[in-house]
Design a protein around this motif. Structure first.
Motif, PDB file in Angstrom:
ATOM      1  N   LYS A 148      27.198   3.524 -17.516  1.00  0.00           N
ATOM      2  CA  LYS A 148      26.304   2.394 -17.793  1.00  0.00           C
ATOM      3  C   LYS A 148      25.206   2.725 -18.800  1.00  0.00           C
ATOM      4  CE  LYS A 148      26.897   0.069 -13.385  1.00  0.00           C
ATOM      5  NZ  LYS A 148      26.266  -0.316 -12.128  1.00  0.00           N
ATOM      6  N   PRO A 150      23.221   3.635 -22.075  1.00  0.00           N
ATOM      7  CA  PRO A 150      23.506   3.479 -23.501  1.00  0.00           C
ATOM      8  C   PRO A 150      23.874   4.800 -24.203  1.00  0.00           C
ATOM      9  CG  PRO A 150      21.591   2.184 -22.907  1.00  0.00           C
ATOM     10  CD  PRO A 150      21.944   3.010 -21.706  1.00  0.00           C
ATOM     11  N   TYR A 186      19.664   4.287 -18.750  1.00  0.00           N
ATOM     12  CA  TYR A 186      20.302   3.617 -17.599  1.00  0.00           C
ATOM     13  C   TYR A 186      19.459   2.475 -17.044  1.00  0.00           C
ATOM     14  CZ  TYR A 186      22.201   2.931 -12.930  1.00  0.00           C
ATOM     15  OH  TYR A 186      22.729   2.378 -11.792  1.00  0.00           O
ATOM     16  N   TRP A 189      20.030  -1.221 -18.019  1.00  0.00           N
ATOM     17  CA  TRP A 189      21.277  -1.879 -17.630  1.00  0.00           C
ATOM     18  C   TRP A 189      21.472  -1.972 -16.126  1.00  0.00           C
ATOM     19  CZ3 TRP A 189      23.112  -4.472 -21.419  1.00  0.00           C
ATOM     20  CH2 TRP A 189      22.950  -4.006 -22.714  1.00  0.00           C
TER      21      TRP A 189
END
Length: 190
Positions: A148, A150, A186, A189
């Motif tokens: 998850k 980026p 993280y 998201w």
């Protein structure tokens, strides 16, 4: 004339992340006062800019932070051992309360702005440590976080230590009250 670096109070210096932070701070020239349990003192190698303060976060800390300007508190546990007096409540709640009480007594909380004391929490993403390996399904947690995030990976102990060293240094002198996530993105998201 070069200004002498401040003294930083560090709890949890014998842990995985704490050891990384201790190394970064000493390498950057800071004086570090470490709160270390009696049975763990041999894990700390003596250095000129290192002061060992024997003690325990769950006990009386009076005077331990005297003369320090920054406190980094990293004590934690992933398991309880009530027969040894180690419970989550005692270590992570009462111990943190003792740390806050001593920081306030030493003037770190009361005169934050006047004395240029700063507070910047560091929520870190899941990190491989011996303690974390005891958490059920931790490898799944690591894998999911990396998927998850980026940056498509997990944060390292060294990266968390680098941010803590930066926040404890004069390089971040204009920052306070900032939550600095070290989780490879993280949190945006999750």
């Amino acid at each position: 004339m070069a200004r002498e670096k401040e003294t930083i109070f560090l709890s949890g210096a014998t842990g995985f992340v704490g050891g990384q932070i201790l190394t970064r701070l000493l390498d950057a020239g800071y004086k570090v006062r470490c709160l270390v349990r009696e049975k763990s003192i041999d894990k700390i190698r003596p250095e000129r800019k290192l002061q060992v303060c024997p003690g325990d976060v769950t006990l009386n800390l009076e005077g331990a932070m005297e003369g320090c300007r920054t406190v980094i508190h990293l004590v934690g546990s992933t398991r309880e051992e009530p027969w040894k007096g180690i419970t989550f409540e005692k270590l992570q709640v009462e111990g943190t309360r003792n740390m806050i009480r001593e920081a306030q007594r030493a003037g770190l909380g009361r005169e934050r702005g006047e004395r240029n004391n700063r507070t910047n929490p560091i929520p870190a993403g899941p990190t491989r440590t011996l303690a974390a390996s005891r958490i059920k399904d931790f490898l799944d947690l690591l894998h999911n976080a990396a998927e998850k995030a980026p940056l498509r990976r997990n944060v390292t102990q060294e990266e968390v230590a680098n941010v803590a060293a930066f926040l404890g240094s004069s390089l971040s002198s204009g920052m306070t009250g900032q939550v600095v996530y070290v989780d490879c993105g993280y949190h945006i998201w999750a």
